[in-house]
Design a protein around this motif. Sequence first.
Motif, PDB file in Angstrom:
ATOM      1  N   LYS A   1       0.838  -1.202   0.000  1.00 33.11           N
ATOM      2  CA  LYS A   1       0.000   0.000   0.000  1.00 33.11           C
ATOM      3  C   LYS A   1       0.871   1.250   0.000  1.00 33.11           C
ATOM      4  CE  LYS A   1      -4.395   1.106   0.038  1.00 33.11           C
ATOM      5  NZ  LYS A   1      -5.334   0.584  -0.986  1.00 33.11           N
ATOM      6  N   GLU A   2       1.926   1.223   0.788  1.00 30.86           N
ATOM      7  CA  GLU A   2       2.830   2.369   0.836  1.00 30.86           C
ATOM      8  C   GLU A   2       3.550   2.548  -0.497  1.00 30.86           C
ATOM      9  OE1 GLU A   2       6.391   4.160   3.705  1.00 30.86           O
ATOM     10  OE2 GLU A   2       5.593   2.146   4.013  1.00 30.86           O
ATOM     11  N   CYS A   3       3.935   1.437  -1.116  1.00 31.31           N
ATOM     12  CA  CYS A   3       4.588   1.525  -2.426  1.00 31.31           C
ATOM     13  C   CYS A   3       3.646   2.129  -3.466  1.00 31.31           C
ATOM     14  CB  CYS A   3       5.048   0.141  -2.874  1.00 31.31           C
ATOM     15  SG  CYS A   3       6.424  -0.533  -1.918  1.00 31.31           S
ATOM     16  N   GLU A   4       2.376   1.758  -3.402  1.00 28.20           N
ATOM     17  CA  GLU A   4       1.407   2.329  -4.337  1.00 28.20           C
ATOM     18  C   GLU A   4       1.254   3.830  -4.117  1.00 28.20           C
ATOM     19  OE1 GLU A   4      -2.227   0.228  -3.905  1.00 28.20           O
ATOM     20  OE2 GLU A   4      -1.552  -1.556  -4.989  1.00 28.20           O
ATOM     21  N   ARG A   5       1.238   4.245  -2.869  1.00 28.98           N
ATOM     22  CA  ARG A   5       1.110   5.673  -2.571  1.00 28.98           C
ATOM     23  C   ARG A   5       2.323   6.448  -3.069  1.00 28.98           C
ATOM     24  NH1 ARG A   5       0.414   6.272   3.552  1.00 28.98           N
ATOM     25  NH2 ARG A   5       0.333   8.475   2.954  1.00 28.98           N
ATOM     26  N   ILE A   6       3.497   5.865  -2.890  1.00 25.73           N
ATOM     27  CA  ILE A   6       4.711   6.531  -3.366  1.00 25.73           C
ATOM     28  C   ILE A   6       4.706   6.624  -4.886  1.00 25.73           C
ATOM     29  CG2 ILE A   6       7.222   6.322  -3.527  1.00 25.73           C
ATOM     30  CD1 ILE A   6       7.189   5.043  -0.762  1.00 25.73           C
ATOM     31  N   LYS A   7       4.333   5.530  -5.537  1.00 28.53           N
ATOM     32  CA  LYS A   7       4.336   5.517  -6.995  1.00 28.53           C
ATOM     33  C   LYS A   7       3.311   6.480  -7.567  1.00 28.53           C
ATOM     34  CE  LYS A   7       4.041   2.387 -10.942  1.00 28.53           C
ATOM     35  NZ  LYS A   7       3.846   0.980 -11.379  1.00 28.53           N
ATOM     36  N   ASN A   8       2.169   6.615  -6.908  1.00 31.20           N
ATOM     37  CA  ASN A   8       1.109   7.491  -7.399  1.00 31.20           C
ATOM     38  C   ASN A   8       1.285   8.939  -6.964  1.00 31.20           C
ATOM     39  OD1 ASN A   8      -0.155   5.290  -8.597  1.00 31.20           O
ATOM     40  ND2 ASN A   8      -1.351   4.836  -6.761  1.00 31.20           N
ATOM     41  N   GLY A   9       2.372   9.229  -6.253  1.00 35.76           N
ATOM     42  CA  GLY A   9       2.622  10.593  -5.835  1.00 35.76           C
ATOM     43  C   GLY A   9       1.780  11.047  -4.668  1.00 35.76           C
ATOM     44  N   GLN A  10       1.137  10.115  -3.970  1.00 35.92           N
ATOM     45  CA  GLN A  10       0.313  10.477  -2.825  1.00 35.92           C
ATOM     46  C   GLN A  10       1.125  10.600  -1.546  1.00 35.92           C
ATOM     47  OE1 GLN A  10      -2.670   7.455  -2.677  1.00 35.92           O
ATOM     48  NE2 GLN A  10      -3.622   8.056  -4.604  1.00 35.92           N
ATOM     49  N   PHE A  11       2.394  10.246  -1.631  1.00 37.73           N
ATOM     50  CA  PHE A  11       3.263  10.343  -0.465  1.00 37.73           C
ATOM     51  C   PHE A  11       4.628  10.817  -0.924  1.00 37.73           C
ATOM     52  CE2 PHE A  11       6.606   8.520   2.181  1.00 37.73           C
ATOM     53  CZ  PHE A  11       6.233   8.985   3.425  1.00 37.73           C
ATOM     54  N   SER A  12       5.114  11.893  -0.349  1.00 32.31           N
ATOM     55  CA  SER A  12       6.437  12.395  -0.701  1.00 32.31           C
ATOM     56  C   SER A  12       6.994  13.177   0.469  1.00 32.31           C
ATOM     57  CB  SER A  12       6.368  13.298  -1.937  1.00 32.31           C
ATOM     58  OG  SER A  12       5.552  14.419  -1.675  1.00 32.31           O
ATOM     59  N   LEU A  13       8.293  13.245   0.528  1.00 26.26           N
ATOM     60  CA  LEU A  13       8.954  14.001   1.581  1.00 26.26           C
ATOM     61  C   LEU A  13       9.104  15.447   1.137  1.00 26.26           C
ATOM     62  CD1 LEU A  13      11.740  11.458   2.563  1.00 26.26           C
ATOM     63  CD2 LEU A  13       9.587  11.899   3.739  1.00 26.26           C
ATOM     64  N   LEU A  14       8.325  16.346   1.764  1.00 26.21           N
ATOM     65  CA  LEU A  14       8.370  17.776   1.450  1.00 26.21           C
ATOM     66  C   LEU A  14       8.140  18.040  -0.035  1.00 26.21           C
ATOM     67  CD1 LEU A  14      11.402  18.883   3.645  1.00 26.21           C
ATOM     68  CD2 LEU A  14       8.968  18.867   4.228  1.00 26.21           C
ATOM     69  N   ALA A  15       7.314  17.156  -0.665  1.00 31.90           N
ATOM     70  CA  ALA A  15       6.995  17.303  -2.092  1.00 31.90           C
ATOM     71  C   ALA A  15       8.249  17.357  -2.947  1.00 31.90           C
ATOM     72  CB  ALA A  15       6.136  18.542  -2.325  1.00 31.90           C
ATOM     73  N   ALA A  16       9.289  16.633  -2.535  1.00 30.50           N
ATOM     74  CA  ALA A  16      10.566  16.691  -3.244  1.00 30.50           C
ATOM     75  C   ALA A  16      10.626  15.752  -4.427  1.00 30.50           C
ATOM     76  CB  ALA A  16      11.707  16.352  -2.285  1.00 30.50           C
ATOM     77  N   TYR A  17       9.616  14.899  -4.583  1.00 28.17           N
ATOM     78  CA  TYR A  17       9.678  13.891  -5.626  1.00 28.17           C
ATOM     79  C   TYR A  17       8.677  14.192  -6.726  1.00 28.17           C
ATOM     80  CZ  TYR A  17      12.100  11.612  -1.861  1.00 28.17           C
ATOM     81  OH  TYR A  17      12.971  11.336  -0.852  1.00 28.17           O
ATOM     82  N   ASP A  18       8.884  13.531  -7.847  1.00 27.45           N
ATOM     83  CA  ASP A  18       7.947  13.695  -8.946  1.00 27.45           C
ATOM     84  C   ASP A  18       6.757  12.772  -8.744  1.00 27.45           C
ATOM     85  OD1 ASP A  18      10.081  11.739 -11.175  1.00 27.45           O
ATOM     86  OD2 ASP A  18       8.866  11.169  -9.457  1.00 27.45           O
TER      87      ASP A  18
END
Length: 232
Positions: A170-187
């Motif tokens: 679930k966390e991997c899906e959130r990261i891949k979909n951009g729903q989770f990022s550190l300080l919006a630093a990722y695409d």
Amino acid sequence: MAKTKPPPEQYATTNRVCCCNVKTAGYIVAIVEIVLCILALYGLFRNFQVFGSPYFFWFFVGIISIIIIIIGIIILILAIVKRKANWVIPHMFSQIFLTLFLFIVALVTAILLLFERYRGIRSLLGQGDYYMSDESTRLLGYLIILVYLAVALLEIFFIWIVYKLYLHLKECERIKNGQFSLLAAYDDEGYNSNVYIAPKNDNAHGGSPSAGDVYPYEPPVTPPPQGYRRAQ
């Protein structure tokens, strides 16, 4: 040379269980359950050969149950390969159902043993018309309780592993979909090649990702060791 984006697992915080990766633990769960299904299948055919037609109902129920469990195992493996968290849920429900069933059978057997209802134990196993002494039935009852409780406890441990796997995917899906990022630093895929995240327990005291520290372009400079003096 273009940089290859690492998978979302690199940034997930739920990727460890016990002493191995949670995905590896998921594969181990699947393999162990396949072995248990093979043993159960052998037991069903063996009992049907010994007890004959009176055992047919339990034989049929057992075969259907094993088929359902195997389907759940296949879906679990596909969930790990495809990184689909929701695909883990059917397997988790089948584990919960199996665990409850094992506990109920062990409890009923214990009650029958307590009141010395040995024929009830034989009927519970589909062996009501098969001759078996009360002493043998009592030993069989103890064996049923021991085996069923052991498998139930093992399944509880497996449920915990599969639940951890669900959280990880679930966390991997959130990261891949951009729903989770550190300080919006990722695409949108949860990765930015120009951002360095200090690893946890960094000996250089450069910061911690869990504290929200993000370092652009390059890692922080490692401080000199204590007692170091610049040459004059």
